[in-house]
Design a protein around this motif. Sequence first.
Motif, PDB file in Angstrom:
ATOM      1  N   LEU A   1      42.602  26.095  36.976  1.00 13.49           N
ATOM      2  CA  LEU A   1      42.616  26.637  38.341  1.00 13.49           C
ATOM      3  C   LEU A   1      41.229  27.127  38.749  1.00 13.49           C
ATOM      4  CD1 LEU A   1      45.991  28.633  38.338  1.00 13.49           C
ATOM      5  CD2 LEU A   1      45.528  26.402  39.385  1.00 13.49           C
ATOM      6  N   ARG A   2      40.556  27.849  37.860  1.00 17.93           N
ATOM      7  CA  ARG A   2      39.212  28.348  38.197  1.00 17.93           C
ATOM      8  C   ARG A   2      38.237  27.204  38.434  1.00 17.93           C
ATOM      9  NH1 ARG A   2      40.399  32.693  34.458  1.00 17.93           N
ATOM     10  NH2 ARG A   2      39.670  31.390  32.744  1.00 17.93           N
ATOM     11  N   GLU A   3      38.317  26.184  37.601  1.00 17.33           N
ATOM     12  CA  GLU A   3      37.379  25.053  37.713  1.00 17.33           C
ATOM     13  C   GLU A   3      37.633  24.208  38.949  1.00 17.33           C
ATOM     14  OE1 GLU A   3      37.173  25.111  32.887  1.00 17.33           O
ATOM     15  OE2 GLU A   3      38.452  23.671  33.930  1.00 17.33           O
ATOM     16  N   THR A   4      38.820  24.347  39.545  1.00 22.46           N
ATOM     17  CA  THR A   4      39.113  23.638  40.793  1.00 22.46           C
ATOM     18  C   THR A   4      38.976  24.569  41.999  1.00 22.46           C
ATOM     19  OG1 THR A   4      41.489  24.062  40.467  1.00 22.46           O
ATOM     20  CG2 THR A   4      40.629  21.957  39.694  1.00 22.46           C
ATOM     21  N   GLY A   5      38.336  25.703  41.787  1.00 18.07           N
ATOM     22  CA  GLY A   5      38.012  26.590  42.899  1.00 18.07           C
ATOM     23  C   GLY A   5      39.044  27.652  43.203  1.00 18.07           C
ATOM     24  N   ILE A   6      40.129  27.730  42.413  1.00 16.80           N
ATOM     25  CA  ILE A   6      41.171  28.722  42.651  1.00 16.80           C
ATOM     26  C   ILE A   6      40.995  29.843  41.636  1.00 16.80           C
ATOM     27  CG2 ILE A   6      43.664  29.142  42.763  1.00 16.80           C
ATOM     28  CD1 ILE A   6      43.966  26.140  43.384  1.00 16.80           C
ATOM     29  N   THR A   7      40.332  30.898  42.034  1.00 19.42           N
ATOM     30  CA  THR A   7      40.035  31.988  41.103  1.00 19.42           C
ATOM     31  C   THR A   7      40.940  33.199  41.311  1.00 19.42           C
ATOM     32  OG1 THR A   7      38.332  32.762  42.631  1.00 19.42           O
ATOM     33  CG2 THR A   7      37.619  31.312  40.844  1.00 19.42           C
ATOM     34  N   THR A   8      41.609  33.272  42.454  1.00 22.50           N
ATOM     35  CA  THR A   8      42.417  34.458  42.760  1.00 22.50           C
ATOM     36  C   THR A   8      43.671  34.537  41.891  1.00 22.50           C
ATOM     37  OG1 THR A   8      41.655  34.411  45.049  1.00 22.50           O
ATOM     38  CG2 THR A   8      43.605  35.729  44.574  1.00 22.50           C
ATOM     39  N   VAL A   9      44.349  33.407  41.703  1.00 18.50           N
ATOM     40  CA  VAL A   9      45.601  33.410  40.936  1.00 18.50           C
ATOM     41  C   VAL A   9      45.368  33.809  39.478  1.00 18.50           C
ATOM     42  CG1 VAL A   9      47.548  32.023  40.138  1.00 18.50           C
ATOM     43  CG2 VAL A   9      46.692  31.757  42.470  1.00 18.50           C
ATOM     44  N   PRO A  10      44.381  33.210  38.761  1.00 19.15           N
ATOM     45  CA  PRO A  10      44.111  33.698  37.401  1.00 19.15           C
ATOM     46  C   PRO A  10      43.771  35.185  37.375  1.00 19.15           C
ATOM     47  CG  PRO A  10      43.016  31.610  37.760  1.00 19.15           C
ATOM     48  CD  PRO A  10      43.547  32.048  39.090  1.00 19.15           C
ATOM     49  N   MET A  11      43.087  35.657  38.434  1.00 22.45           N
ATOM     50  CA  MET A  11      42.761  37.080  38.500  1.00 22.45           C
ATOM     51  C   MET A  11      44.035  37.920  38.598  1.00 22.45           C
ATOM     52  SD  MET A  11      40.913  39.220  41.550  1.00 22.45           S
ATOM     53  CE  MET A  11      42.402  39.016  42.531  1.00 22.45           C
ATOM     54  N   VAL A  12      44.948  37.517  39.491  1.00 25.25           N
ATOM     55  CA  VAL A  12      46.206  38.255  39.652  1.00 25.25           C
ATOM     56  C   VAL A  12      47.005  38.251  38.355  1.00 25.25           C
ATOM     57  CG1 VAL A  12      48.433  38.264  40.837  1.00 25.25           C
ATOM     58  CG2 VAL A  12      46.337  37.857  42.134  1.00 25.25           C
ATOM     59  N   ALA A  13      47.043  37.097  37.683  1.00 24.52           N
ATOM     60  CA  ALA A  13      47.784  36.992  36.422  1.00 24.52           C
ATOM     61  C   ALA A  13      47.182  37.902  35.366  1.00 24.52           C
ATOM     62  CB  ALA A  13      47.792  35.545  35.947  1.00 24.52           C
ATOM     63  N   SER A  14      45.858  37.893  35.275  1.00 25.40           N
ATOM     64  CA  SER A  14      45.191  38.712  34.283  1.00 25.40           C
ATOM     65  C   SER A  14      45.368  40.197  34.570  1.00 25.40           C
ATOM     66  CB  SER A  14      43.697  38.369  34.237  1.00 25.40           C
ATOM     67  OG  SER A  14      43.023  39.164  33.294  1.00 25.40           O
ATOM     68  N   VAL A  15      45.233  40.572  35.830  1.00 22.29           N
ATOM     69  CA  VAL A  15      45.400  41.973  36.209  1.00 22.29           C
ATOM     70  C   VAL A  15      46.832  42.430  35.914  1.00 22.29           C
ATOM     71  CG1 VAL A  15      45.473  43.573  38.156  1.00 22.29           C
ATOM     72  CG2 VAL A  15      43.573  41.966  37.935  1.00 22.29           C
ATOM     73  N   SER A  16      47.810  41.597  36.242  1.00 20.63           N
ATOM     74  CA  SER A  16      49.206  41.939  35.975  1.00 20.63           C
ATOM     75  C   SER A  16      49.445  42.120  34.481  1.00 20.63           C
ATOM     76  CB  SER A  16      50.131  40.844  36.522  1.00 20.63           C
ATOM     77  OG  SER A  16      49.972  40.692  37.912  1.00 20.63           O
ATOM     78  N   ALA A  17      48.823  41.248  33.699  1.00 24.99           N
ATOM     79  CA  ALA A  17      49.000  41.322  32.246  1.00 24.99           C
ATOM     80  C   ALA A  17      48.399  42.596  31.672  1.00 24.99           C
ATOM     81  CB  ALA A  17      48.371  40.097  31.587  1.00 24.99           C
ATOM     82  N   VAL A  18      47.191  42.926  32.122  1.00 28.78           N
ATOM     83  CA  VAL A  18      46.542  44.103  31.543  1.00 28.78           C
ATOM     84  C   VAL A  18      47.210  45.397  32.000  1.00 28.78           C
ATOM     85  CG1 VAL A  18      44.324  42.957  31.202  1.00 28.78           C
ATOM     86  CG2 VAL A  18      44.763  44.148  33.355  1.00 28.78           C
ATOM     87  N   LEU A  19      47.732  45.413  33.227  1.00 29.00           N
ATOM     88  CA  LEU A  19      48.462  46.597  33.679  1.00 29.00           C
ATOM     89  C   LEU A  19      49.773  46.744  32.902  1.00 29.00           C
ATOM     90  CD1 LEU A  19      47.870  46.469  37.543  1.00 29.00           C
ATOM     91  CD2 LEU A  19      46.780  47.961  35.857  1.00 29.00           C
ATOM     92  N   THR A  20      50.428  45.610  32.635  1.00 32.59           N
ATOM     93  CA  THR A  20      51.626  45.636  31.793  1.00 32.59           C
ATOM     94  C   THR A  20      51.280  46.174  30.412  1.00 32.59           C
ATOM     95  OG1 THR A  20      52.584  43.725  32.952  1.00 32.59           O
ATOM     96  CG2 THR A  20      53.448  44.212  30.755  1.00 32.59           C
ATOM     97  N   ASN A  21      50.175  45.695  29.879  1.00 32.72           N
ATOM     98  CA  ASN A  21      49.720  46.150  28.570  1.00 32.72           C
ATOM     99  C   ASN A  21      49.455  47.653  28.562  1.00 32.72           C
ATOM    100  OD1 ASN A  21      48.841  46.025  25.917  1.00 32.72           O
ATOM    101  ND2 ASN A  21      46.795  45.327  26.439  1.00 32.72           N
ATOM    102  N   LEU A  22      48.820  48.130  29.631  1.00 31.56           N
ATOM    103  CA  LEU A  22      48.487  49.549  29.722  1.00 31.56           C
ATOM    104  C   LEU A  22      49.743  50.421  29.755  1.00 31.56           C
ATOM    105  CD1 LEU A  22      46.479  51.861  30.132  1.00 31.56           C
ATOM    106  CD2 LEU A  22      46.539  51.363  32.589  1.00 31.56           C
ATOM    107  N   VAL A  23      50.685  50.048  30.605  1.00 27.62           N
ATOM    108  CA  VAL A  23      51.915  50.834  30.735  1.00 27.62           C
ATOM    109  C   VAL A  23      52.705  50.830  29.431  1.00 27.62           C
ATOM    110  CG1 VAL A  23      54.144  50.985  31.907  1.00 27.62           C
ATOM    111  CG2 VAL A  23      52.074  50.490  33.226  1.00 27.62           C
TER     112      VAL A  23
END
Length: 461
Positions: free
Chosen positions: A162-184
């Motif tokens: 996705l990032r290499e095809t110009g879509i960087t927002t979705v991987p960002m949302v996925a990563s942020v969701s994962a790390v917030l889940t991890n934190l909680v």
Amino acid sequence: MFQKFIGDRAFYRRVGAVAMPVVIQYTISNFVSLLDNIMVGQVGTLPMNGVAIVNYLMFIFYLCIFGAMAGAGIFTAQFHGCQDHEGIRRTFRFKLIAGLLLSVGGIALFFFAGTPLISLYLQSDSNPADAAQTLSYGLDYLHITLLGLIPFALSNAYASTLRETGITTVPMVASVSAVLTNLVLNYVLIFGHFGAPAMGVRGAALATAISRFVELGIVVIWTHRNPATNPFIHSAFRSAYIPGSLLKNILIKGMPLLLNECLFATGTAMVNQCYSVRGLDVVAATNISNTIYNLASVAYLSMGTVIGIIMGQMMGAGSSKEDIRDSHRKLTALAMGSCAVFSLILFAICVPFPKIYNTTADVRSIATQLIIVSAVIMPIHAYIHAVYFAMRSGGKTMITFFFDCGSIWLGSLPLAYCLSRFTDIPIVPLFILCSCMELLKAIIGYFIIRSDFWILNLTEL
């Protein structure tokens, strides 16, 4: 003269469109990792050491995955530059297969060889009882963490494409969701809040594993629900077919990257093992220093990713060498300038930050000195990453292999081994001398980037 290093508004708008989601993703991910580390550090020094040692080992696996994805990703970015969706689909298949194979191999290795691998970092003259407890904490953390290796690899296959095809927002949302889940979940499972049992390091490992599944779920669901935006996903799973010529090119260009990431991570882990000879206090101090440095390093890590994407897209689109060189020079200046700012921040917090941890005064003192050294060297790391990702985007993977691995296997590691085994030099001067090897690497990189040999359109091969 300064205009050579500063772009216009259009240039920074383009960079910002690619960079901001990546910067946000790296920042939040590393910030939550910092909080995760601090939480484990509140349990005690020995649990923190056990987790830190396992993370040194996991670093090898993570970079192997990144290397496998990057090898195919060189072609993905350039296929996107010339709008070849079938080419992107085939590189995506390669990433999935490579990620699964590496994950299975990694799980088997860490499961059966976890004890001797962790024990490598417990060879100092420290208290045997402390070493035994550290090993126990490390094994508890390791065995649960293994649950997240396969989802980690698969989510990287999706997110990198996705990032290499110009879509960087979705991987960002996925990563942020994962790390917030991890934190909680860390807060709940490590300390036993809201009726959950206090699991300590096992809770930290379980939280990490669950967060991997969350990240995978988000990128998979979004990609498959938006096939018009992601044409490569059409028929991606109907077969595992990859043309022999493309597979050959990916292996020729990508295998050096995979080997590079694996050997670089292994070399880094071995350098840390050399540091650990100075005692478990050094393991703890190195962990504290690395944690805050990793947060600050978002400046050059994210810019390295951006440089790789933009350079690859420009080459695939047939941009002139002059334009590519100009863009790289300005991106490098931006990366180094950002790192200079973060270096000042590290200087400002080098004393108060280690005091957050539930550890000894000696550990805090060593950590403070290591943070200062890391702050000085950070802009040099930025330049090195800019060179590395530029060469990688043009498919010069064999050169990047010698550039990256050569510095650590022929420089830092032999130096760290000899100084740690055959001298009584304290950890801080030892760390400084090993870090100075980065200066030589930067000088070599300067002469490499001045030439045009790294600028290559792979879609025309």
